[in-house]
Design a protein around this motif. Structure first.
Motif, PDB file in Angstrom:
ATOM      1  N   ALA A 371       0.823  -1.209   0.000  1.00 50.95           N
ATOM      2  CA  ALA A 371       0.000   0.000   0.000  1.00 50.95           C
ATOM      3  C   ALA A 371       0.855   1.256   0.000  1.00 50.95           C
ATOM      4  CB  ALA A 371      -0.937  -0.008   1.204  1.00 50.95           C
ATOM      5  N   GLN A 372       1.944   1.242   0.777  1.00 55.27           N
ATOM      6  CA  GLN A 372       2.833   2.405   0.812  1.00 55.27           C
ATOM      7  C   GLN A 372       3.493   2.632  -0.549  1.00 55.27           C
ATOM      8  OE1 GLN A 372       5.244   1.122   4.229  1.00 55.27           O
ATOM      9  NE2 GLN A 372       4.518   2.929   5.351  1.00 55.27           N
ATOM     10  N   ALA A 373       3.959   1.550  -1.168  1.00 53.99           N
ATOM     11  CA  ALA A 373       4.583   1.677  -2.495  1.00 53.99           C
ATOM     12  C   ALA A 373       3.570   2.143  -3.534  1.00 53.99           C
ATOM     13  CB  ALA A 373       5.196   0.342  -2.912  1.00 53.99           C
ATOM     14  N   GLY A 374       2.319   1.666  -3.406  1.00 57.70           N
ATOM     15  CA  GLY A 374       1.278   2.114  -4.333  1.00 57.70           C
ATOM     16  C   GLY A 374       1.024   3.601  -4.226  1.00 57.70           C
ATOM     17  N   TYR A 375       1.062   4.125  -3.002  1.00 56.84           N
ATOM     18  CA  TYR A 375       0.869   5.566  -2.827  1.00 56.84           C
ATOM     19  C   TYR A 375       2.029   6.346  -3.442  1.00 56.84           C
ATOM     20  CZ  TYR A 375       0.695  10.123  -0.594  1.00 56.84           C
ATOM     21  OH  TYR A 375       0.671  11.471  -0.377  1.00 56.84           O
ATOM     22  N   ARG A 376       3.270   5.876  -3.221  1.00 60.02           N
ATOM     23  CA  ARG A 376       4.422   6.585  -3.803  1.00 60.02           C
ATOM     24  C   ARG A 376       4.335   6.586  -5.330  1.00 60.02           C
ATOM     25  NH1 ARG A 376       7.214   3.462   0.038  1.00 60.02           N
ATOM     26  NH2 ARG A 376       8.075   2.139  -1.609  1.00 60.02           N
ATOM     27  N   ALA A 377       3.835   5.491  -5.899  1.00 57.80           N
ATOM     28  CA  ALA A 377       3.690   5.431  -7.358  1.00 57.80           C
ATOM     29  C   ALA A 377       2.668   6.458  -7.849  1.00 57.80           C
ATOM     30  CB  ALA A 377       3.278   4.027  -7.783  1.00 57.80           C
ATOM     31  N   THR A 378       1.558   6.608  -7.116  1.00 56.25           N
ATOM     32  CA  THR A 378       0.551   7.586  -7.551  1.00 56.25           C
ATOM     33  C   THR A 378       1.047   9.014  -7.395  1.00 56.25           C
ATOM     34  OG1 THR A 378      -0.477   7.518  -5.343  1.00 56.25           O
ATOM     35  CG2 THR A 378      -1.375   6.035  -7.024  1.00 56.25           C
ATOM     36  N   VAL A 379       1.885   9.268  -6.381  1.00 57.57           N
ATOM     37  CA  VAL A 379       2.472  10.605  -6.227  1.00 57.57           C
ATOM     38  C   VAL A 379       3.358  10.932  -7.428  1.00 57.57           C
ATOM     39  CG1 VAL A 379       4.056  12.016  -4.862  1.00 57.57           C
ATOM     40  CG2 VAL A 379       2.342  10.614  -3.714  1.00 57.57           C
ATOM     41  N   ALA A 380       4.207   9.956  -7.817  1.00 57.26           N
ATOM     42  CA  ALA A 380       5.073  10.175  -8.983  1.00 57.26           C
ATOM     43  C   ALA A 380       4.242  10.362 -10.249  1.00 57.26           C
ATOM     44  CB  ALA A 380       6.036   8.999  -9.136  1.00 57.26           C
ATOM     45  N   SER A 381       3.169   9.573 -10.386  1.00 58.23           N
ATOM     46  CA  SER A 381       2.292   9.707 -11.560  1.00 58.23           C
ATOM     47  C   SER A 381       1.611  11.071 -11.575  1.00 58.23           C
ATOM     48  CB  SER A 381       1.248   8.589 -11.545  1.00 58.23           C
ATOM     49  OG  SER A 381       0.346   8.716 -12.615  1.00 58.23           O
ATOM     50  N   TYR A 382       1.195  11.553 -10.406  1.00 62.83           N
ATOM     51  CA  TYR A 382       0.553  12.865 -10.307  1.00 62.83           C
ATOM     52  C   TYR A 382       1.509  13.971 -10.741  1.00 62.83           C
ATOM     53  CZ  TYR A 382      -1.287  17.020  -7.883  1.00 62.83           C
ATOM     54  OH  TYR A 382      -1.728  18.276  -7.569  1.00 62.83           O
ATOM     55  N   ARG A 383       2.734  13.920 -10.227  1.00 60.67           N
ATOM     56  CA  ARG A 383       3.716  14.951 -10.586  1.00 60.67           C
ATOM     57  C   ARG A 383       4.069  14.879 -12.071  1.00 60.67           C
ATOM     58  NH1 ARG A 383       7.264  14.188  -5.050  1.00 60.67           N
ATOM     59  NH2 ARG A 383       6.165  15.780  -3.823  1.00 60.67           N
ATOM     60  N   GLN A 384       4.154  13.664 -12.612  1.00 63.87           N
ATOM     61  CA  GLN A 384       4.451  13.523 -14.032  1.00 63.87           C
ATOM     62  C   GLN A 384       3.305  14.061 -14.878  1.00 63.87           C
ATOM     63  OE1 GLN A 384       7.106  12.846 -15.500  1.00 63.87           O
ATOM     64  NE2 GLN A 384       6.480  12.453 -17.613  1.00 63.87           N
ATOM     65  N   THR A 385       2.065  13.817 -14.440  1.00 65.25           N
ATOM     66  CA  THR A 385       0.910  14.330 -15.177  1.00 65.25           C
ATOM     67  C   THR A 385       0.934  15.852 -15.233  1.00 65.25           C
ATOM     68  OG1 THR A 385      -0.413  12.418 -14.465  1.00 65.25           O
ATOM     69  CG2 THR A 385      -1.608  14.336 -15.280  1.00 65.25           C
ATOM     70  N   ILE A 386       1.296  16.490 -14.116  1.00 67.41           N
ATOM     71  CA  ILE A 386       1.376  17.955 -14.095  1.00 67.41           C
ATOM     72  C   ILE A 386       2.505  18.441 -14.997  1.00 67.41           C
ATOM     73  CG2 ILE A 386       1.916  19.933 -12.634  1.00 67.41           C
ATOM     74  CD1 ILE A 386       0.460  18.579 -10.375  1.00 67.41           C
ATOM     75  N   THR A 387       3.658  17.751 -14.951  1.00 63.25           N
ATOM     76  CA  THR A 387       4.784  18.143 -15.800  1.00 63.25           C
ATOM     77  C   THR A 387       4.419  18.053 -17.275  1.00 63.25           C
ATOM     78  OG1 THR A 387       6.334  17.339 -14.117  1.00 63.25           O
ATOM     79  CG2 THR A 387       7.199  17.688 -16.331  1.00 63.25           C
ATOM     80  N   VAL A 388       3.752  16.960 -17.642  1.00 57.21           N
ATOM     81  CA  VAL A 388       3.316  16.796 -19.041  1.00 57.21           C
ATOM     82  C   VAL A 388       2.284  17.856 -19.404  1.00 57.21           C
ATOM     83  CG1 VAL A 388       2.112  15.249 -20.624  1.00 57.21           C
ATOM     84  CG2 VAL A 388       3.858  14.334 -19.109  1.00 57.21           C
ATOM     85  N   ALA A 389       1.389  18.178 -18.474  1.00 57.29           N
ATOM     86  CA  ALA A 389       0.373  19.199 -18.738  1.00 57.29           C
ATOM     87  C   ALA A 389       1.020  20.548 -19.026  1.00 57.29           C
ATOM     88  CB  ALA A 389      -0.577  19.308 -17.544  1.00 57.29           C
ATOM     89  N   ILE A 390       2.035  20.908 -18.254  1.00 56.76           N
ATOM     90  CA  ILE A 390       2.731  22.171 -18.480  1.00 56.76           C
ATOM     91  C   ILE A 390       3.447  22.149 -19.822  1.00 56.76           C
ATOM     92  CG2 ILE A 390       4.616  23.627 -17.649  1.00 56.76           C
ATOM     93  CD1 ILE A 390       3.799  22.870 -14.810  1.00 56.76           C
ATOM     94  N   GLN A 391       4.080  21.006 -20.143  1.00 63.08           N
ATOM     95  CA  GLN A 391       4.765  20.898 -21.433  1.00 63.08           C
ATOM     96  C   GLN A 391       3.780  21.042 -22.588  1.00 63.08           C
ATOM     97  OE1 GLN A 391       6.585  17.089 -22.195  1.00 63.08           O
ATOM     98  NE2 GLN A 391       6.767  17.524 -24.370  1.00 63.08           N
ATOM     99  N   GLU A 392       2.641  20.327 -22.513  1.00 59.07           N
ATOM    100  CA  GLU A 392       1.664  20.381 -23.601  1.00 59.07           C
ATOM    101  C   GLU A 392       1.113  21.799 -23.770  1.00 59.07           C
ATOM    102  OE1 GLU A 392      -0.065  15.788 -23.329  1.00 59.07           O
ATOM    103  OE2 GLU A 392      -1.265  17.481 -22.610  1.00 59.07           O
ATOM    104  N   THR A 393       0.873  22.471 -22.666  1.00 59.37           N
ATOM    105  CA  THR A 393       0.368  23.841 -22.763  1.00 59.37           C
ATOM    106  C   THR A 393       1.415  24.769 -23.359  1.00 59.37           C
ATOM    107  OG1 THR A 393      -0.993  23.440 -20.798  1.00 59.37           O
ATOM    108  CG2 THR A 393      -0.676  25.722 -21.469  1.00 59.37           C
ATOM    109  N   GLN A 394       2.651  24.634 -22.898  1.00 59.91           N
ATOM    110  CA  GLN A 394       3.713  25.486 -23.429  1.00 59.91           C
ATOM    111  C   GLN A 394       3.936  25.219 -24.910  1.00 59.91           C
ATOM    112  OE1 GLN A 394       5.587  28.000 -21.425  1.00 59.91           O
ATOM    113  NE2 GLN A 394       5.584  28.541 -23.590  1.00 59.91           N
ATOM    114  N   ASP A 395       3.903  23.932 -25.317  1.00 58.90           N
ATOM    115  CA  ASP A 395       4.058  23.585 -26.728  1.00 58.90           C
ATOM    116  C   ASP A 395       2.932  24.193 -27.562  1.00 58.90           C
ATOM    117  OD1 ASP A 395       6.332  22.152 -26.155  1.00 58.90           O
ATOM    118  OD2 ASP A 395       5.365  20.188 -26.221  1.00 58.90           O
ATOM    119  N   ALA A 396       1.701  24.043 -27.063  1.00 57.74           N
ATOM    120  CA  ALA A 396       0.559  24.567 -27.816  1.00 57.74           C
ATOM    121  C   ALA A 396       0.634  26.082 -27.940  1.00 57.74           C
ATOM    122  CB  ALA A 396      -0.745  24.143 -27.139  1.00 57.74           C
ATOM    123  N   MET A 397       1.004  26.761 -26.849  1.00 55.06           N
ATOM    124  CA  MET A 397       1.143  28.215 -26.904  1.00 55.06           C
ATOM    125  C   MET A 397       2.212  28.628 -27.907  1.00 55.06           C
ATOM    126  SD  MET A 397       0.875  29.180 -22.861  1.00 55.06           S
ATOM    127  CE  MET A 397       1.569  30.790 -23.184  1.00 55.06           C
TER     128      MET A 397
END
Length: 490
Positions: A371-397
């Motif tokens: 359960a602890q490892a699963g939470y750490r994985a979702t934290v990393a996925s969350y941060r990666q999703t935000i990083t990709v979101a910023i990249q996609e927005t910057q690329d589109a702009m």
């Protein structure tokens, strides 16, 4: 009754305690303060907007003011099978959440038995001197049974918390599917319209090249043109014809994609040629931090993280005893229906069961680490999703800005070629230019127009990519201020 009341009070007191495991907190994510823009770009387009978190985002395509597109998207939202799958999964997640929530309440079962039993006269006896006799008797037993797990550690509450967050994640996933499908359909539609414009221009180019080929052929027959000039023009004409065929094939691919997205068999769908709108709409761009509220994939990633956090508490509770009020029942037992409801026939039972695992080979510890490892994985996925979101927005702009600047330069090139054609037409009427010179200038003019349409279509695709990157559109898109437009959009 006093014991039962005492147990109920203990259960309620335990249920009011803080549940075991860590409480969810959104992790810190490093975000830029603002977006970067290209040198020389019009900064007025990138003024900070203030969309509310609950602003409707499912009508952004109406900003393009294209009725055909609106009809296609409405059909997509009604018939697309991928969206229907996502909606069904959302219903499953909601039902699962409701089922988990039911564990917070006791379960009550009603039952009744009616038996007629005959005992054997030859059954074993406790002593050799005892005398047996055969007996036949009735047994009537209605009973109400209640079971309830005392949530003294908050395990059930954590489980319900995880289920609720999973349902919220499914809702965000469904919204993300809706956004991706509408963006994909809009992109396919405007790419098809770009091909329509290119086909229209290239058809004119092919016609001009055919006339020019006929002119060179006549000059070749008269000995005024060489074989090389004739072969070059023939190759150019055939090449343009091949490009026209390829453009039609590319258009067919987009048409078939639109059919699939709207839930229609491609063989039964067709879309008449049309035109690109004059200008793509301008969408206000908000601060990077607003992506945490607007993008459905970011919301889904955060809900997954909250659900995984709650599962840590569920796994941790397994280290402690579980308390169960069971069996608790109230009923009656009688050999005669007439006396079934009398006071002497009433039976009841009340008890508490406590269970503690003493040895399981390390299973509980492994589940807790899982359960602890699963939470750490979702934290990393969350941060990666935000990083990709910023990249996609910057690329589109960046694409919107660059295409806007490139479109301005290409428009200037088309204007100059139009002037060149007008001058050459006058010179041709005065006998100063040949028909071949006029045809070549017109060919260059149409080629420049085709490049212009390619850039124009690219502007629409970039605008759609920007809307998708920002998580959807805004209400009030029809009231966009002139200062939010680029020079070309004005």
């Amino acid at each position: 009754m006093r014991k039962a009341l005492a147990l109920s009070i203990v259960a309620l007191a335990c249920a009011g305690c803080s549940p075991i495991g860590p409480d969810y907190e959104r992790p810190d994510v490093e975000l830029p303060q603002n977006w970067k823009s290209l040198p020389g770009a019009n900064p007025s387009l990138w003024k900070v907007a203030k969309p509310a978190d609950d602003t409707p985002k499912d009508q952004w395509w109406k900003a393009f003011n294209d009725k055909t597109l609106e009809e296609l998207i409405e059909k997509c939202l009604a018939n697309n099978n991928t969206l229907q799958v996502s909606l069904a999964r959302l219903d499953q997640a909601i039902a699962q959440s409701e089922a988990r929530g039911a564990a917070l309440l006791p379960s009550l079962n009603l039952g009744a038995t009616a038996t007629r039993t005959r005992t054997s006269e030859n059954r074993p006896t406790t002593t050799y001197t005892s005398v047996n006799s055969s007996t036949t008797q009735n047994d009537f037993r209605p009973v109400a049974v209640m079971t309830y797990e005392i949530d003294w550690l908050g395990k059930v509450r954590r489980d319900v918390e995880a289920a609720n967050n999973t349902a919220a994640q499914a809702a965000a996933d469904t919204e993300n599917v809706r956004l991706l499908l509408t963006a994909q359909l809009a992109s396919a539609y405007f790419l098809l319209r770009q091909y329509d414009e290119e086909i229209r221009v290239l058809t004119n180019i092919v016609a001009i090249q055919k006339k020019l080929l006929d002119l060179i052929q006549k000059r070749y027959d008269l000995g005024a043109a060489g074989r090389t000039e004739l072969s070059q023009q023939t190759a150019l004409s055939e090449s343009s014809g091949a490009q026209l065929e390829m453009l039609q094939a590319l258009r067919n691919v987009q048409e078939n994609l639109i059919a699939t997205l709207t839930g229609t068999p491609a063989a039964l769908f067709s879309l008449a040629p049309g035109r690109l709108p004059d200008q793509p709409p301008a969408f206000p761009v908000n601060l990077p931090s607003s992506l945490l509220e607007r993008r459905p994939d970011v919301a889904a990633a955060e809900r997954a993280m909250a659900a995984a956090n709650a599962q840590i508490g569920v796994a941790k509770a397994a280290f402690f005893p579980s308390l169960l009020i069971a069996p608790t029942f109230f009923g009656a037992d009688s050999t005669n229906i007439a006396t079934l409801l009398s006071v002497p026939s009433i039976v009841w039972s009340l008890g508490v069961t406590a269970t503690q695992t003493l040895f399981d080979g390390g299973r509980t510890s492994a589940n807790y680490r899982f359960a602890q490892a699963g939470y750490r994985a979702t934290v990393a996925s969350y941060r990666q999703t935000i990083t990709v979101a910023i990249q996609e927005t910057q690329d589109a702009m960046s694409n919107v800005q660059q295409l806007d600047r490139a479109r301005g330069k290409q428009d200037e090139a088309v204007r100059n070629l139009n002037k060149a054609y007008q001058v050459s037409a006058i010179r041709y009427r005065e006998g100063l230019d040949t028909a071949q010179t006029l045809a070549l200038i017109q060919q260059n003019q149409l080629t420049a127009q085709r490049i212009k349409w390619q850039m124009h279509g690219g502007q629409f695709l970039a605008s759609i990519a920007l809307v998708k990157a920002l998580g959807g559109g805004w209400d009030g898109y029809k009231d966009l201020k002139p200062e939010l437009l680029t020079d070309n959009q004005k």
